[in-house]
Design an enzyme around this catalytic site. Structure first.
Site, PDB file in Angstrom:
ATOM      1  N   SER A 173      -2.941 -18.889   8.184  1.00 50.98           N
ATOM      2  CA  SER A 173      -3.386 -20.242   7.816  1.00 50.98           C
ATOM      3  C   SER A 173      -2.762 -20.589   6.475  1.00 50.98           C
ATOM      4  O   SER A 173      -2.262 -19.713   5.772  1.00 50.98           O
ATOM      5  CB  SER A 173      -4.910 -20.275   7.677  1.00 50.98           C
ATOM      6  OG  SER A 173      -5.295 -19.656   6.460  1.00 50.98           O
ATOM      7  N   ASP A 174      -2.780 -21.859   6.091  1.00 54.41           N
ATOM      8  CA  ASP A 174      -2.418 -22.159   4.710  1.00 54.41           C
ATOM      9  C   ASP A 174      -3.649 -21.899   3.851  1.00 54.41           C
ATOM     10  O   ASP A 174      -4.742 -21.669   4.351  1.00 54.41           O
ATOM     11  CB  ASP A 174      -1.909 -23.605   4.563  1.00 54.41           C
ATOM     12  CG  ASP A 174      -1.080 -23.770   3.278  1.00 54.41           C
ATOM     13  OD1 ASP A 174      -1.077 -22.834   2.444  1.00 54.41           O
ATOM     14  OD2 ASP A 174      -0.439 -24.818   3.095  1.00 54.41           O
ATOM     15  N   TRP A 175      -3.446 -21.949   2.569  1.00 51.74           N
ATOM     16  CA  TRP A 175      -4.477 -21.602   1.584  1.00 51.74           C
ATOM     17  C   TRP A 175      -5.772 -22.412   1.833  1.00 51.74           C
ATOM     18  O   TRP A 175      -5.809 -23.609   1.569  1.00 51.74           O
ATOM     19  CB  TRP A 175      -3.913 -21.902   0.197  1.00 51.74           C
ATOM     20  CG  TRP A 175      -4.811 -21.615  -0.945  1.00 51.74           C
ATOM     21  CD1 TRP A 175      -5.941 -22.301  -1.285  1.00 51.74           C
ATOM     22  CD2 TRP A 175      -4.644 -20.574  -1.921  1.00 51.74           C
ATOM     23  NE1 TRP A 175      -6.489 -21.763  -2.405  1.00 51.74           N
ATOM     24  CE2 TRP A 175      -5.718 -20.706  -2.826  1.00 51.74           C
ATOM     25  CE3 TRP A 175      -3.706 -19.559  -2.122  1.00 51.74           C
ATOM     26  CZ2 TRP A 175      -5.855 -19.855  -3.926  1.00 51.74           C
ATOM     27  CZ3 TRP A 175      -3.858 -18.731  -3.215  1.00 51.74           C
ATOM     28  CH2 TRP A 175      -4.919 -18.865  -4.099  1.00 51.74           C
ATOM     29  N   GLY A 176      -6.751 -21.737   2.353  1.00 51.62           N
ATOM     30  CA  GLY A 176      -8.033 -22.415   2.568  1.00 51.62           C
ATOM     31  C   GLY A 176      -8.022 -23.464   3.675  1.00 51.62           C
ATOM     32  O   GLY A 176      -9.005 -24.173   3.876  1.00 51.62           O
TER      33      GLY A 176
END
Ligand code: BGC
Length: 754
Positions: free
Chosen positions: A284-287
């Site tokens: 996933s991307d950050w958060g």
């Protein structure tokens, strides 16, 4: 006879080598599968989920709870630990103290270089040179690997048609064909042929998908993309990266048509896995997983975990949904264990391919020293090729090295930091050679160099140094004006509504122009800026993006004619922000503005009766043309295109078309030309763009030299996705252009038949 026999035996040897290579790869793949299964069978559910978790560290510190998580096998990857000792210590705990000893995969954003900083990706795209992109990535991989990293979140390949979006700096521009070629080249540069080699690291194609279509260019914003457009424009670079063997894919922050990417089954399962056969892992991307709550797609973190694993996210970056909820979801029967097993398989596959579980001591990390001469040369060459000459009135450039005096002016003339661009994490300003330093070094004592920054930084409004800058220009034969944007004004979360030069830079240019001295404007920026008015005050304009460590030497060589500019714009330059989105491969519409008498705003009589002035799709106040089109860029020489020929004017779908043109250098400088090939499908079952890039070649010619440039176009590449999402190549008439940019070129026609 002898020839044929020897050719056949060479062919046979080749075939045997290829077969041996394939069977070796297959047997290596089988061996890895076997090892994955054996490891998986020994893992507890908690250890499996641990592999699916990545977190950021605080550099130089291992908090106790992190220690425990690593020791208990509840962490698979760390991002951003740059302290070598801390990184090694964490790895030691994972390998020596956790039950199964599975190593961590250490990750870092290495966007356009590690210690040696190359031009920002948009600048690299302007060089239209995949070989250079590959070579830069190779150096970046080697430096990052030496520093202890196994994986980077690069390349970004989001198509961007909106320069307000700050992240346009990180990608390859607006065109799917150019971006696909460069994305694949960058993947190959990072990964080489063997991920386990000491100098290669895993790449990550990001951000999957449609992130560049953020509404209004506001970062993180909604993207509304019909699936056909998604497949024809936004996805091809990702497909190219997958075909090049990219190890990982990162989801994007945005939603497309109501579905955030980290929960998007169509993207992550159907397209990526089923249609493309991707077998690396998805992070996933950050958060971005937890942000699905803000999107209004999930009620809480538990639902986030459920939707993400169902969609196909294998590893969660930074947010805690998997770590906190996946075990319960499996135990409650909400998530089948198979989904967890598959995600872990994907992650372990890359860890095995990286050789992390093989070597007796696979872990080393050290601080990287100064860039070598060789990497600096590459950084300079890439910067030289990335810089675009936009204007050169009366051939002001190149300047003579024998010039008596030069004023070097502007906030970016001697700034070693800003020219490194966005996402410079590990480059050091002590390595940067600024334009002032490079011009001084090149010209030596015989030329008087008069320097004044004029403004302390690009956003400054403080004009107290203007007087001095004007004085320096007055004393000089020519003024070199280094203006632009600071690094932080582009990149993530740095979208702008106004694309003019920030601060009082316009005024600085106007003041210098009043001296009457010729001006060379050098713009250093992370995106296309709206520079029409200021460009008029200058006799020459070089668009340099943020060129990196070797900014100064590259610019000095171009300004003083050691090199001829060859960069071409990978993105359209608007005249005004109000024209955005503006891109070359747009549709024709029912009322195209070309070849019409267009009444402009001041021509309309007062109280005019409601009418449709000009009847065309355009603006009353600014028309329809961009400031500079996609593919545009000048040179110190002149090229002539002649004799466009097609191998056939009627060809069957599935056949190849050979296209040739004679290119001559009819000027006085040796130079490179980027020859571009565009097509238009005139009539389709769905409307087609007015032009589409389908080929390019970089050709070097000496003055007076002519070369025949040949393209081979596969008719299979002339299709698009219809409303059933089938890729179709339709019979009918096509136009084809070969030329120097998207608005020029020799034109021919051909017909595709079934
Ligand atoms: C960015 C990614 C980046 C990640 C890790 C995110 O904010 O969108 O491009 O790779 O952070 O640093």
């Amino acid at each position: 006879m002898f020839r044929i026999e020897s050719f056949q035996s060479v062919l046979a040897v080749h075939m045997i080598t290829i077969l041996m290579f394939c069977s070796l790869a297959v047997s290596k793949g089988k061996e890895i599968d076997h090892r994955i299964e054996s490891l998986l069978s020994r893992m507890t559910l908690s250890e499996k989920i641990g592999q699916m978790v990545q977190i950021n560290t605080l550099n130089g510190e291992i908090p106790e709870d992190l220690n425990i998580r690593i020791r208990e096998g509840r962490l698979g990857s760390i991002l951003n630990e740059i302290d070598p000792e801390t990184s090694l210590e964490m790895q030691r705990i994972a390998v020596d103290e956790s039950r199964l000893g599975i190593p961590l995969i250490m990750a870092r954003d290495v966007i356009h270089g590690y210690r040696t900083i190359f031009p920002i990706p948009l600048g690299q795209a302007a060089a239209w040179n995949p070989e250079l992109v590959r070579a830069c990535a190779e150096v970046a991989a080697e430096e990052a690997a030496t520093a202890g990293f196994h994986w980077t979140f690069t390349p970004m390949m989001d198509i961007a048609r909106d320069p307000r979006w700050g992240r346009i700096a990180e990608g390859f521009g607006e065109d799917p064909y150019l971006a696909s070629i460069l994305a694949a080249a960058m993947v190959r540069g990072f990964q080489g042929d063997d991920l386990s080699a000491p100098h290669t690291i895993a790449a990550c194609a990001k951000h999957f998908a449609g992130y560049g279509a953020a509404e209004g260019g506001r970062d993180y914003n909604t993207a509304i993309i019909p699936e056909g457009l998604l497949r024809d424009v936004y996805l091809p670079p990702f497909k190219a990266a997958v075909d090049a063997g990219v190890a990982t894919i990162m989801t994007s922050f945005n939603e497309i048509n109501g579905v955030p990417s980290s929960g998007n089954t169509l993207l992550l399962r159907q397209i990526l896995r089923e249609e493309w056969g991707f077998n690396g892992f998805v992070v996933s991307d950050w958060g971005s997983m937890a942000e699905m709550i803000n999107h209004g797609f999930c009620a809480d973190l538990k639902e986030v975990a459920e939707k993400s694993i169902e969609a196909g996210v294998d590893m969660e970056m930074q947010s805690p949904a998997y770590a906190d909820h996946l075990e319960d979801l499996v135990n409650e029967g909400e998530v089948p264990l198979k989904l967890v097993d598959d995600a872990v398989r994907n992650i372990l596959r890359i860890k095995f391919q990286l050789g992390l579980l093989d070597k007796p001591s696979p872990y080393s990390a050290r601080t990287i020293g100064k860039p070598s001469q060789k990497t600096l040369e590459l950084a300079k060459r890439t910067a030289v090729e990335s810089i675009v000459l936009l204007k050169n009135e009366d051939n002001l450039l190149p300047l003579s090295k024998g010039i008596r005096s030069v004023a070097v002016i502007g906030p970016l003339a001697d700034d070693p930091y800003e020219v490194l661009g966005t996402w410079n994490r590990d480059g050091q300003i002590e390595d940067t050679v600024t334009p002032l330093a490079a011009v001084q070094a090149l010209l030596g004592e015989s030329t008087k160099i008069h320097f004044a920054a004029g403004l302390a930084y690009t956003r400054s409004w403080d004009q107290k140094e203007f007087k001095n800058a004007v004085k320096q220009a007055e004393k000089s034969d020519v003024a070199l004006l280094f203006v632009g944007e600071e690094a932080i004004l582009s990149g993530e979360a740095h979208s702008r509504a106004f694309l003019n030069l920030p601060g009082a830079q316009d005024d600085l240019i106007y003041e210098i122009a009043k001296t009457g001295k010729p001006i060379v404007l050098i713009v250093l920026a992370g995106r296309p800026l709206v520079i029409g008015e200021v460009a008029e005050k200058a006799q020459a304009v070089l668009y340099a993006w943020h060129p990196g460590t070797m900014t100064g030497p590259a610019l000095a060589d171009l300004i003083f004619g050691m090199e001829s500019p060859s960069g071409k714009l990978p993105v359209t330059f608007p005249k005004a922000e109000g024209q955005i989105p503006i891109y070359y491969n747009h549709k024709n519409t029912g009322r195209p503005p070309e070849n019409r008498e267009l009444m402009m705003i001041d021509d309309i009589p007062l109280r005019a009766f409601q009418s449709a002035p000009g009847d065309a799709s355009r603006y009353l106040d600014i028309g329809y043309l961009p400031l500079y089109p996609f593919g545009y860029g000048l040179s110190y020489t002149e090229f002539e295109y002649k004799n466009l020929q097609l191998s056939s004017e009627k060809l069957q779908i599935g056949e190849n078309l050979n296209v040739s043109v004679d290119l001559s250098n009819i000027g006085t400088a040796a130079a490179d030309e980027i020859v571009q090939l565009y097509i238009q499908d005139l009539v389709g079952s769905l409307t087609r763009p007015v032009k589409e890039l389908k080929g390019f070649q970089k050709i070097r010619l000496e003055p007076g030299e002519t070369k025949k440039v040949i393209f081979t176009l596969s008719t299979n590449d002339l299709g698009f996705h219809n409303n059933d999402m089938r890729y179709v190549v339709e019979p009918g008439d096509f136009h084809i252009w070969v030329g120097e940019n998207s608005q020029s070129g020799l034109m021919a026609e051909f017909e595709l038949i079934e």
